[in-house]
Scaffold this active site. Structure first.
Site, mmCIF file in Angstrom:
data_model
loop_
_atom_site.group_PDB
_atom_site.id
_atom_site.type_symbol
_atom_site.label_atom_id
_atom_site.label_comp_id
_atom_site.label_asym_id
_atom_site.label_seq_id
_atom_site.Cartn_x
_atom_site.Cartn_y
_atom_site.Cartn_z
ATOM 1 N N CYS A 82 26.185 55.497 22.968
ATOM 2 C CA CYS A 82 27.441 54.725 23.007
ATOM 3 C C CYS A 82 28.629 55.675 23.108
ATOM 4 O O CYS A 82 28.571 56.813 22.642
ATOM 5 C CB CYS A 82 27.606 53.882 21.737
ATOM 6 S SG CYS A 82 26.357 52.619 21.487
ATOM 7 N N ASP A 83 29.698 55.160 23.690
ATOM 8 C CA ASP A 83 30.949 55.916 23.711
ATOM 9 C C ASP A 83 32.107 54.926 23.836
ATOM 10 O O ASP A 83 31.987 53.903 24.524
ATOM 11 C CB ASP A 83 30.993 56.901 24.873
ATOM 12 C CG ASP A 83 32.148 57.874 24.727
ATOM 13 O OD1 ASP A 83 31.984 58.859 23.977
ATOM 14 O OD2 ASP A 83 33.218 57.644 25.315
ATOM 15 N N SER A 84 33.212 55.241 23.160
ATOM 16 C CA SER A 84 34.369 54.336 23.159
ATOM 17 C C SER A 84 35.651 55.069 23.513
ATOM 18 O O SER A 84 35.831 56.240 23.156
ATOM 19 C CB SER A 84 34.548 53.699 21.769
ATOM 20 O OG SER A 84 33.418 52.955 21.389
#
Length: 206
Positions: free
Chosen positions: A76-78
């Site tokens: 995941c990455d935000s």
């Protein structure tokens, strides 16, 4: 764990993402990729978070032991996009203060990329979720006090909804957990698309 279910591996160092999964009944192993995010330079936030999430998952896969050869790996990455500009984690307190002076009274879009790779089935799904975040109009003094907590330096967009930063978010439009770093509804959809019944994973934690 049931023999017909793969081990879920979370390719992220984020305690918030781990807590989200645990609260939803999953028992993931955590593996940190240490991927150099500066290697990816894209101007569109959705494309950026998807590529970063995929890169982190792939790097973790390279380091897995034989007993995890059939694992289910989630990267995941935000990032936060404001007025078309992408914001990740601020590099220092000065940048965090300047960031919040821009965020206050404004609306941003929080993008989280999710890369789910099933090694046993040789399947991968990459999708992003976006949530609108409306920030309170807070004073310089409040901004400086918030930055002194160091919380903004650890978070994409310089705030943590589940921490002190939650006090300064007026409204959210879209997925709540996405703002914390992982969209649980989207994760469920991705698991179902591969062919898993999400409730079966609960048995690992009961």
């Amino acid at each position: 764990m049931r023999v017909d279910l793969p081990q879920l591996v979370l390719a992220s160092a984020s305690p918030a993402r781990l807590r989200l999964l645990q609260t939803a009944g999953f028992s993931p192993q955590v593996r940190v990729s240490d991927f150099d995010e500066s290697q990816v330079q894209l101007s569109h936030p959705e494309a950026l978070v998807n590529q970063l999430a995929t890169a982190k998952a792939e790097m973790v896969i390279q380091s897995l032991e034989t007993d995890l050869a059939h694992a289910l790996v989630l990267g995941c990455d935000s990032v936060l996009a404001v007025d078309g500009e992408i914001h990740g984690k601020p590099k220092d307190s000065t940048e965090a203060i300047a960031r919040w002076q821009r965020l206050r009274g404004n609306c941003g879009e929080l993008y989280t990329g999710h890369a789910l790779i099933d090694l046993g089935r040789s399947t991968r799904i990459v999708r992003a979720q976006v949530t609108q975040v409306y920030f309170a109009h807070i004073s310089d003094r409040t901004i400086e006090a918030y930055v002194r907590t160091q919380e903004p330096l650890k978070c994409a967009g310089a705030f943590a909804l589940e921490g002190y930063g939650g006090l300064f978010v007026e409204k959210i439009v879209g997925c709540h957990s996405n703002v914390i770093g992982l969209s649980l509804p989207l994760f469920r959809q991705m698991l179902e698309q591969i062919g898993y019944e999400v409730t079966n994973f609960w048995e690992t934690s009961l």
